[in-house]
Design a protein around this motif. Structure first.
Motif, PDB file in Angstrom:
ATOM      1  N   SER A 154       8.469 129.540  59.300  1.00 53.01           N
ATOM      2  CA  SER A 154       8.022 129.380  60.535  1.00 53.01           C
ATOM      3  C   SER A 154       9.019 130.086  61.385  1.00 53.01           C
ATOM      4  N   HIS A 155      10.156 130.329  61.022  1.00 59.39           N
ATOM      5  CA  HIS A 155      11.317 130.616  62.092  1.00 59.39           C
ATOM      6  C   HIS A 155      11.603 131.955  61.833  1.00 59.39           C
ATOM      7  N   SER A 156      11.058 132.684  60.816  1.00 64.75           N
ATOM      8  CA  SER A 156      11.293 134.115  60.417  1.00 64.75           C
ATOM      9  C   SER A 156      10.096 135.146  60.019  1.00 64.75           C
ATOM     10  N   ASP A 157       9.888 135.927  60.751  1.00 62.94           N
ATOM     11  CA  ASP A 157       8.861 136.792  60.294  1.00 62.94           C
ATOM     12  C   ASP A 157       9.362 137.717  59.090  1.00 62.94           C
ATOM     13  N   LEU A 158      10.667 137.821  58.909  1.00 65.08           N
ATOM     14  CA  LEU A 158      11.003 138.506  57.716  1.00 65.08           C
ATOM     15  C   LEU A 158      10.767 137.866  56.558  1.00 65.08           C
ATOM     16  N   ALA A 159      11.504 136.435  56.500  1.00 66.04           N
ATOM     17  CA  ALA A 159      11.055 135.346  55.470  1.00 66.04           C
ATOM     18  C   ALA A 159       9.597 135.388  55.217  1.00 66.04           C
ATOM     19  N   ARG A 160       8.682 135.135  56.113  1.00 64.38           N
ATOM     20  CA  ARG A 160       7.307 135.118  55.898  1.00 64.38           C
ATOM     21  C   ARG A 160       6.663 136.083  55.371  1.00 64.38           C
TER      22      ARG A 160
END
Length: 267
Positions: A154-160
């Motif tokens: 939820s903290h990172s669009d890249l990781a999502r």
């Protein structure tokens, strides 16, 4: 109100499946008509929690979900229910990608709103098929793995973008052809027709994840292939379940080198 982010939040929070489907359709049509738009105004995203869902199905650990054979209507209903639960979660995941991550290009929001609309249609088809078996969504236990990964990223669009569409949802590209083959063996053409639609359209959803993962990598100045492997190690212990549907994943934007990397990490 013309704030797309808040409209997405209403879709996530709806607990009744039919209301979630209605809101999803309304929101997608409003976005297409130019009545909704993303923007910096309005409240920032809240900390991620549980999305709206009905009291049932009961959520259990993945290993506790019983495996049923497809030789009986009950077994096929259980399979349809499991896929319906994935699609229900996928509606929430797509809307959370719209709600949570701000300041991205307009095409990003259109892509994920479109995915939410597709996932809602998939759920509706599966829900109708469940009714033909004499069942309804909630009749079988289910697990929460997709949303758990949404919480972790939820903290990172890249990781999502890397881990939800390109790992968890991409798994559907790998396993659905085998399901179709097994259903062919028991003559369940109705369910096969639905799965073929889902398989075809999920290629585009995984491709959206690939496209925006690479966009995030370019924005952040990181190399996509190495970053993908790094995220797999950080969030998933460095392994991923195989085997892989190579042709479908290539169509969804993976390249040959990435597929070789996945093969080396497969368990």
């Amino acid at each position: 109100m013309n704030d797309l982010h808040q409209a997405a939040r209403r879709c996530i929070e709806a607990s009744d499946p039919q209301e979630k489907l209605r809101l999803t359709g309304d929101t997608w049509r409003a976005l297409q008509a130019g009545e909704l738009r993303p923007g910096p105004l309005g409240p920032p995203p809240e900390a991620i929690g549980a999305p709206g869902r009905p009291p049932r199905p009961r959520l259990v650990e993945a290993r506790q979900v019983p495996q049923r054979g497809l030789g009986t209507p009950e077994g096929r209903a259980a399979l349809v229910h499991a896929i319906a639960h994935i699609e229900f979660n996928a509606i929430n995941l797509a809307w959370d990608a719209v709600y949570r991550f701000r300041g991205l290009p307009a095409d990003y929001y259109r892509d994920w709103a479109s995915c939410a609309h597709d996932e809602a249609r998939h759920f509706a088809m599966l829900d109708a098929r469940l009714a033909e078996f004499g069942h309804a969504y909630g009749d079988f236990d289910a697990h929460n793995g997709l949303w758990e990964m949404a919480q972790k990223t939820s903290h990172s669009d890249l990781a999502r973008m890397a881990l939800v569409p390109r790992v968890l949802e991409a798994r559907g590209l790998d396993v659905t052809p085998g399901m179709i083959e097994r259903l062919q063996g028991v003559g369940d053409g109705r369910t096969i027709d639905i799965l073929q639609v889902i398989l075809r359209e999920e290629v585009a959803h995984v491709a959206a994840g690939t496209r925006w993962f690479r966009w995030c990598c370019e924005r952040d100045g990181v190399e996509p292939r190495a970053t993908f492997v790094q995220l797999l190690r950080e969030y998933m212990g460095g392994s991923v379940r195989g085997p892989f549907n190579r042709s479908a994943r290539l169509a969804a934007g993976f390249d040959a080198e990435e597929m070789d990397q996945l093969a080396a990490l497969a368990v």
